[in-house]
Design an enzyme around this catalytic site. Structure first.
Site, PDB file in Angstrom:
ATOM      1  N   CYS A  59      94.589  -4.408 -38.104  1.00 43.73           N
ATOM      2  CA  CYS A  59      93.751  -4.569 -36.911  1.00 43.73           C
ATOM      3  C   CYS A  59      92.519  -5.411 -37.218  1.00 43.73           C
ATOM      4  O   CYS A  59      91.931  -6.006 -36.316  1.00 43.73           O
ATOM      5  CB  CYS A  59      93.290  -3.208 -36.401  1.00 43.73           C
ATOM      6  SG  CYS A  59      94.536  -2.378 -35.434  1.00 43.73           S
ATOM      7  N   VAL A  60      92.070  -5.389 -38.463  1.00 41.76           N
ATOM      8  CA  VAL A  60      90.816  -6.069 -38.784  1.00 41.76           C
ATOM      9  C   VAL A  60      91.041  -7.044 -39.926  1.00 41.76           C
ATOM     10  O   VAL A  60      91.503  -6.658 -40.979  1.00 41.76           O
ATOM     11  CB  VAL A  60      89.733  -5.064 -39.208  1.00 41.76           C
ATOM     12  CG1 VAL A  60      88.434  -5.800 -39.520  1.00 41.76           C
ATOM     13  CG2 VAL A  60      89.494  -4.046 -38.114  1.00 41.76           C
TER      14      VAL A  60
END
Lengths: 104, 178
Positions: free
Chosen positions: A103-104
């Site tokens: 996600c990051v």
């Protein structure tokens, strides 16, 4: 799985067009993939793409923009400049890798 | 022309030609470490998809952009009935949650879990969001209430806005309140 022809070569891709076979990629193909999405490769672009290829070989996952900055040494701002608007996906596409899972 | 002529190449559509005008506004109202992250992760994801993103920090969320506080956000298990221990599905009894040292220990644990995923700490994460083109705004009432000024905030906060300013700024945006 679809096979598409880029640069006169048949390559395996997923439904969206991301390459699915790591070893079907080489830098000539990378250049052709970049051209398909309107990116003219420079040394700065290659620095990112080579990092992504090398990192994937050991991590088996596509590096996120965060990892390209902290491990690959290319700041986020520059990634957005080199691969406008959607750097993460564009970098993965040109490098012949799947979209990042993180996600990051 | 022959029957074997190849089909057009399959190339991902990155939507570069269309200007969707999509805009996202995220209101961050919490100063607990665990509640700082949802807004940061979503802002970062939106920017990576080419969406114009504004973050508005209000009430306890103001701590995320306040220089003297942004490095010390904490996580407490008190009042969090879902707080389980790092092993299996064992839950921490709420009676133990307010004990001295528990917040410090829980904060340390959460910070480590987050770092292990390669996710940055809050100030670094905001650096990344700004580098990706995100906009940071402070809330006027929170600043007045906490007696803080622009100089007390991160240098990349673009301004302190009233609620009305923020409504005008986010005209047409999708909005998230966290």
């Amino acid at each position: 799985m679809p096979v598409t022809t880029i640069n006169g070569r048949g390559i395996h891709v997923d439904d969206e067009g991301f390459l699915t076979v790591y070893d079907e990629w080489d830098e000539d193909l990378g250049k052709a993939l970049a051209a398909q999405i309107g990116i003219d490769m420079t040394d700065a672009h290659w620095k990112v793409i080579r990092f992504l290829r090398e990192d994937f070989a050991t991590q088996f996952e596509t590096a996120t923009t965060r990892r390209v900055e902290t491990v690959g040494g290319v700041p986020t701002k520059e990634q957005f400049k080199l691969f406008p608007k959607k750097p993460q996906k564009k970098m993965a596409y040109i490098a012949g890798l799947p979209k990042p899972r993180g996600c990051v | 022309m022959t029957a074997t002529e190849s089909a057009p190449a399959i190339v991902p559509d990155f939507g570069d030609d269309e200007d969707t005008g999509r805009k996202l506004a995220i209101i961050c109202s919490k100063g607990n470490l665990d509640m700082a992250y949802p807004g940061l992760i979503l802002a970062n994801a939106a920017l990576g998809e080419g969406v114009e993103t504004h973050m508005f920090f209000t009430f306890w969320g103001f701590d995320m952009i306040t220089k003297s506080r942004m490095h010390n956000l904490q996580f407490t298990p008190a009042g969090n009935a879902a707080m389980h221990l790092p092993v299996g599905d064992v839950r921490l009894p709420q009676l133990l949650a307010p004990l001295p040292g528990m917040t410090t220990a829980a904060t340390k644990l959460l910070k480590k879990s987050i770092a292990d995923l390669g996710v940055p700490e809050v100030p670094d994460f905001l650096d990344q969001i700004v580098a990706a083109g995100g906009h940071l705004w402070g809330c006027r009432m929170s600043a007045d209430m906490m007696k803080l000024e622009e100089k007390d905030l991160r240098d990349d906060v673009e301004g302190i806005l009233t609620a009305a300013d923020f409504i005008v700024l986010t005209n047409g945006a999708q909005l998230l309140f966290i």
